[in-house]
Design a protein around this motif. Structure first.
Motif, short mmCIF file in Angstrom:
data_model
loop_
_atom_site.label_atom_id
_atom_site.label_comp_id
_atom_site.label_asym_id
_atom_site.label_seq_id
_atom_site.Cartn_x
_atom_site.Cartn_y
_atom_site.Cartn_z
N VAL A 176 -59.64 47.77 72.46
CA VAL A 176 -60.58 48.13 71.41
C VAL A 176 -61.54 49.14 72.02
CG1 VAL A 176 -62.57 47.35 70.06
CG2 VAL A 176 -60.45 46.05 70.02
N TYR A 177 -61.66 50.30 71.39
CA TYR A 177 -62.61 51.32 71.81
C TYR A 177 -63.74 51.28 70.79
CZ TYR A 177 -64.33 55.66 73.83
OH TYR A 177 -65.12 56.61 74.47
N THR A 178 -64.94 50.89 71.26
CA THR A 178 -66.07 50.73 70.36
C THR A 178 -67.33 51.30 70.99
OG1 THR A 178 -67.16 49.15 68.87
CG2 THR A 178 -66.62 48.37 71.11
N PHE A 179 -68.42 51.23 70.28
CA PHE A 179 -69.64 51.94 70.67
C PHE A 179 -70.86 51.04 70.65
CE2 PHE A 179 -66.62 54.40 68.22
CZ PHE A 179 -66.31 55.43 69.10
N SER A 180 -71.81 51.33 71.55
CA SER A 180 -73.07 50.62 71.57
C SER A 180 -74.20 51.61 71.82
CB SER A 180 -73.08 49.54 72.66
OG SER A 180 -74.32 48.86 72.66
N PRO A 181 -75.10 51.77 70.88
CA PRO A 181 -75.09 51.16 69.55
C PRO A 181 -74.04 51.81 68.66
CG PRO A 181 -76.87 52.75 69.67
CD PRO A 181 -76.24 52.69 71.04
N PRO A 182 -73.74 51.18 67.53
CA PRO A 182 -72.83 51.82 66.58
C PRO A 182 -73.40 53.16 66.12
CG PRO A 182 -73.14 49.51 66.05
CD PRO A 182 -74.15 49.85 67.10
N PRO A 183 -72.55 54.14 65.84
CA PRO A 183 -73.04 55.47 65.42
C PRO A 183 -74.04 55.43 64.27
CG PRO A 183 -70.72 55.59 65.92
CD PRO A 183 -71.09 54.13 66.00
N ARG A 184 -73.81 54.60 63.28
CA ARG A 184 -74.72 54.55 62.12
C ARG A 184 -76.11 54.05 62.55
NH1 ARG A 184 -73.24 55.25 56.91
NH2 ARG A 184 -71.09 54.94 57.51
N VAL A 185 -76.15 53.17 63.53
CA VAL A 185 -77.43 52.69 64.06
C VAL A 185 -78.11 53.83 64.81
CG1 VAL A 185 -78.49 51.08 65.70
CG2 VAL A 185 -76.65 50.30 64.19
N TYR A 186 -77.35 54.55 65.62
CA TYR A 186 -77.90 55.65 66.41
C TYR A 186 -78.44 56.78 65.52
CZ TYR A 186 -78.16 59.54 69.71
OH TYR A 186 -78.60 60.61 70.46
N PHE A 187 -77.63 57.21 64.55
CA PHE A 187 -78.00 58.37 63.74
C PHE A 187 -78.96 58.03 62.59
CE2 PHE A 187 -73.93 60.17 65.41
CZ PHE A 187 -74.48 61.28 66.02
N GLN A 188 -78.78 56.86 61.99
CA GLN A 188 -79.52 56.56 60.76
C GLN A 188 -80.51 55.41 60.91
OE1 GLN A 188 -76.44 55.95 57.87
NE2 GLN A 188 -75.64 58.02 58.11
N GLY A 189 -80.56 54.81 62.08
CA GLY A 189 -81.48 53.69 62.28
C GLY A 189 -81.09 52.45 61.50
N ALA A 190 -79.81 52.34 61.16
CA ALA A 190 -79.34 51.17 60.42
C ALA A 190 -79.50 49.91 61.27
CB ALA A 190 -77.87 51.34 60.03
N ARG A 191 -79.53 48.79 60.61
CA ARG A 191 -79.63 47.50 61.29
C ARG A 191 -78.30 47.19 61.98
NH1 ARG A 191 -81.16 41.78 58.57
NH2 ARG A 191 -80.32 40.49 60.23
N THR A 192 -78.37 46.69 63.22
CA THR A 192 -77.16 46.26 63.92
C THR A 192 -76.79 44.86 63.45
OG1 THR A 192 -77.84 47.53 65.86
CG2 THR A 192 -76.14 45.87 66.20
N LEU A 193 -75.53 44.66 63.11
CA LEU A 193 -75.09 43.35 62.62
C LEU A 193 -74.74 42.39 63.75
CD1 LEU A 193 -72.89 44.52 59.61
CD2 LEU A 193 -75.23 43.61 59.55
N THR A 194 -74.24 42.93 64.86
CA THR A 194 -73.90 42.09 66.01
C THR A 194 -74.38 42.77 67.28
OG1 THR A 194 -71.70 43.10 65.96
CG2 THR A 194 -71.85 40.86 65.13
N THR A 222 -67.68 38.82 72.36
CA THR A 222 -67.20 37.44 72.19
C THR A 222 -66.21 37.36 71.04
OG1 THR A 222 -69.22 36.50 73.11
CG2 THR A 222 -67.91 35.07 71.68
N LEU A 223 -66.54 37.99 69.92
CA LEU A 223 -65.66 37.97 68.75
C LEU A 223 -64.34 38.70 69.03
CD1 LEU A 223 -68.41 38.56 66.05
CD2 LEU A 223 -67.10 36.45 66.41
N LEU A 224 -64.41 39.81 69.74
CA LEU A 224 -63.19 40.55 70.08
C LEU A 224 -62.29 39.73 70.99
CD1 LEU A 224 -64.66 44.13 70.65
CD2 LEU A 224 -63.37 43.30 68.67
N GLU A 225 -62.91 39.05 71.94
CA GLU A 225 -62.12 38.20 72.85
C GLU A 225 -61.43 37.08 72.08
OE1 GLU A 225 -62.56 36.45 77.30
OE2 GLU A 225 -64.36 36.34 76.05
N ARG A 226 -62.13 36.48 71.14
CA ARG A 226 -61.54 35.40 70.31
C ARG A 226 -60.33 35.90 69.52
NH1 ARG A 226 -66.81 32.84 67.41
NH2 ARG A 226 -67.82 32.08 69.30
N LEU A 227 -60.34 37.19 69.18
CA LEU A 227 -59.22 37.77 68.42
C LEU A 227 -58.03 38.14 69.31
CD1 LEU A 227 -61.32 39.95 65.97
CD2 LEU A 227 -59.88 38.00 65.34
N GLY A 228 -58.17 37.95 70.62
CA GLY A 228 -57.05 38.18 71.53
C GLY A 228 -56.97 39.55 72.15
N VAL A 229 -58.06 40.32 72.12
CA VAL A 229 -58.08 41.66 72.69
C VAL A 229 -58.00 41.57 74.22
CG1 VAL A 229 -59.50 43.75 72.96
CG2 VAL A 229 -59.40 42.55 70.75
#
Length: 175
Positions: free
Chosen positions: A48-66, A73-80
């Motif tokens: 899984v290639y992901t970002f911290s913070p998510p782009p929408r949080v970085y650019f728009q100041g959106a609330r981070t959900l996780t 932790t959630l990605l690991e539970r999914l078997g990544v």
């Protein structure tokens, strides 16, 4: 699951899912489960290639959900097998679309799974068709809830702001 920074992982083969995955909601879970299924079928590591913070949080100041820790932790539970957690900052957003493609080449994706609206690189110059010119890419159509509405992090944020927690929990699918 092993954690890597951007540009620090090299693999001979992999199956990859790319996205912000903020909230790791039911839509994200279906993408990741499909990636894990393909990885198992092919006998190759999943990334899984992901970002911290998510782009929408970085650019728009959106609330981070996780938080990054919750997401991992959630990605690991999914078997990544592996997660690349790219630090999404001023330096990262200057990267060109082709620099991102070069980085992905280091993990030799046999298959790559992205959302149908995935964009990448400086000024969002890269898109699914550009990725397809370099890799075997499967774009996933939006996942919808029972009422037929698209499950998205944006929609979940809107429901939280409106105080509609009872509608958020089924969309997340992990609480």
């Amino acid at each position: 699951m092993k954690l890597f920074q951007a540009e620090s992982l090299t693999l001979s083969r992999s199956v990859v899912a790319i996205g912000a995955f903020d909230g790791v909601h039911r839509g994200h879970q279906s993408v990741i489960r499909e990636m894990v299924r393909k990885g198992n079928l092919e006998g190759v590591p999943t990334v899984v290639y992901t970002f911290s913070p998510p782009p929408r949080v970085y650019f728009q100041g959106a609330r981070t959900l996780t938080s990054p820790e919750q997401k991992l932790t959630l990605l690991e539970r999914l078997g990544v097998t592996h997660t690349i957690l790219a630090k999404f900052d001023e330096e990262y957003v200057k990267r060109t679309a082709l620099e991102f493609v070069e980085e992905l080449s280091r993990i030799n994706p046999k298959c790559m799974i992205v959302g149908d609206d995935f964009r990448f690189g400086n000024n969002r110059a890269g898109d699914v068709s550009l990725l397809k010119s370099y890799f075997n890419v499967q774009s996933i159509n939006p996942i919808c809830c029972a009422r037929g509405e698209r499950i998205s992090s944006t929609r979940i944020r809107e429901l939280i702001v409106k105080g509609k927690q009872e509608q958020v929990l089924p969309l997340l699918g992990w609480m």
